[in-house]
Write a protein that holds these residues in place. Structure first.
Motif, short mmCIF file in Angstrom:
data_model
loop_
_atom_site.label_atom_id
_atom_site.label_comp_id
_atom_site.label_asym_id
_atom_site.label_seq_id
_atom_site.Cartn_x
_atom_site.Cartn_y
_atom_site.Cartn_z
N TYR A 80 0.83 -1.21 0.00
CA TYR A 80 0.00 0.00 0.00
C TYR A 80 0.87 1.26 0.00
O TYR A 80 0.67 2.16 -0.81
CB TYR A 80 -0.93 0.00 1.21
N THR A 81 1.83 1.32 0.91
CA THR A 81 2.66 2.53 1.01
C THR A 81 3.55 2.71 -0.22
O THR A 81 3.81 3.83 -0.64
CB THR A 81 3.54 2.46 2.27
N SER A 82 4.01 1.59 -0.80
CA SER A 82 4.87 1.68 -1.97
C SER A 82 4.11 2.19 -3.19
O SER A 82 4.63 2.99 -3.97
CB SER A 82 5.47 0.31 -2.29
N CYS A 83 2.88 1.75 -3.35
CA CYS A 83 2.11 2.09 -4.55
C CYS A 83 1.32 3.38 -4.44
O CYS A 83 0.81 3.88 -5.44
CB CYS A 83 1.16 0.94 -4.90
N THR A 84 1.17 3.92 -3.24
CA THR A 84 0.38 5.15 -3.07
C THR A 84 1.28 6.35 -2.79
O THR A 84 0.82 7.36 -2.27
CB THR A 84 -0.64 5.00 -1.92
N ALA A 85 2.56 6.25 -3.16
CA ALA A 85 3.48 7.37 -2.90
C ALA A 85 3.05 8.63 -3.64
O ALA A 85 3.25 9.75 -3.15
CB ALA A 85 4.90 6.97 -3.30
N ASN A 86 2.43 8.47 -4.82
CA ASN A 86 1.99 9.64 -5.60
C ASN A 86 0.91 10.44 -4.90
O ASN A 86 0.72 11.62 -5.18
CB ASN A 86 1.49 9.20 -6.97
N LEU A 88 0.93 11.55 -2.04
CA LEU A 88 1.50 12.55 -1.14
C LEU A 88 1.55 13.93 -1.82
O LEU A 88 1.67 14.95 -1.13
CB LEU A 88 2.92 12.13 -0.73
N HIS A 89 1.46 13.96 -3.15
CA HIS A 89 1.60 15.21 -3.88
C HIS A 89 0.25 15.83 -4.24
O HIS A 89 0.22 16.85 -4.93
CB HIS A 89 2.41 14.97 -5.16
N TYR A 101 -6.81 7.93 -7.42
CA TYR A 101 -5.50 7.34 -7.20
C TYR A 101 -5.61 5.97 -6.54
O TYR A 101 -4.85 5.04 -6.88
CB TYR A 101 -4.65 8.26 -6.33
N ASP A 105 -4.13 2.68 -8.26
CA ASP A 105 -2.97 2.06 -7.62
C ASP A 105 -3.21 0.62 -7.19
O ASP A 105 -2.26 -0.08 -6.82
CB ASP A 105 -2.55 2.87 -6.38
N TYR A 112 2.75 -5.99 -6.60
CA TYR A 112 3.75 -5.93 -5.53
C TYR A 112 3.65 -7.15 -4.63
O TYR A 112 4.65 -7.81 -4.31
CB TYR A 112 3.54 -4.65 -4.72
#
Length: 249
Positions: A80-86, A88-89, A101, A105, A112
């Protein structure tokens, strides 16, 4: 005295334009134009609209939080954290963007997790007889030893069953009855007993039934040769008769 004139003026205004209270709303009544109206009705509608919008927004965020929890549970926190990094912007208050998103994602999270399981499975099977099904375990009859799946060995008098060493005699008697014994490697039957004809849970050690004598299986010419030989040796009639009876003649 001037206050008396002010009070009188206000009182006269109420007489000309009286207020009425109806259905918990303040009504302004105009005797010149006729009819009454609520001067705050527009304000009330605006407040109701704002409350409805706030409630709908709260429900939308709750659905997003539920979806986030479901994704973390299904694919794992790392995926989850790896694929939802976008995410944050983006503006955290933009419900439409957050929803877009999350939906976009999810395939990344599935990929993953699949790669993680593939790597874990490869590592597990490299241990020797390892089995991977969500976690790494050794196959039947094997145990982890120095990070490798090694065969389980039992002490003398014990037998391996379901990856556990159990007392051989106890296991054999519970499996095949009180006349079963452990021969050091396998279950067997005690002297005078044998396994019955069943090869399932009904298998038991049963007593051996002595075979009945049904006479000789010698051919007729063989029997005749034996009798002739006895006669040549001078055997008496009684001996010859006994031999014939034994041979089923």
């Amino acid at each position: 005295m001037k206050y008396k004139h002010i009070i009188a003026g206000v009182f006269g205004l109420f007489l000309l334009f009286p207020f009425h209270h109806a259905s918990a709303s303040l009504l302004w009544c105009d005797p010149l134009l006729g009819g009454c109206s609520n001067p705050f009705s527009g304000v009330d509608q605006s407040i109701q609209q704002q409350q409805s919008q706030a409630q709908a927004q709260q429900q939308s965020w709750q659905r997003i939080q539920d979806k986030e929890s479901a994704l973390k549970s299904q694919y794992g926190y790392a995926a989850y954290t790896s694929c939802t990094a976008n995410m944050l912007h983006i503006d955290g208050g933009d419900i439409a963007q957050v929803t877009m998103y999350l939906n976009a994602d999810e395939p990344c999270m599935a990929s993953y997790k699949s790669k993680q399981e593939q790597a874990a499975s490869t590592q597990c099977t490299s241990l020797g007889n390892g089995r991977y099904s969500g976690n790494c375990t050794c196959g039947a009859g094997y145990t982890f030893k120095n990070n490798v799946c090694t065969p389980i060995t039992c002490d003398a008098g014990y037998i391996l069953r379901d990856s556990t060493c159990v007392l051989g005699t106890q296991f054999c008697t519970s499996k095949f009855g009180s006349n079963s014994v452990f021969n050091g490697k396998l279950c067997d039957c005690a002297s005078g007993y044998k396994f019955n004809e069943f090869f399932d849970s009904r298998a038991q050690c049963v007593a051996v039934t002595p075979a009945k004598t049904t006479g000789s299986h010698l051919a007729a010419n063989q029997i005749a040769a034996i009798l002739s030989l006895l006669q040549s040796f001078g055997a008496d009639a009684k001996t010859i008769a006994s031999v014939k009876a034994a041979l089923g003649q």
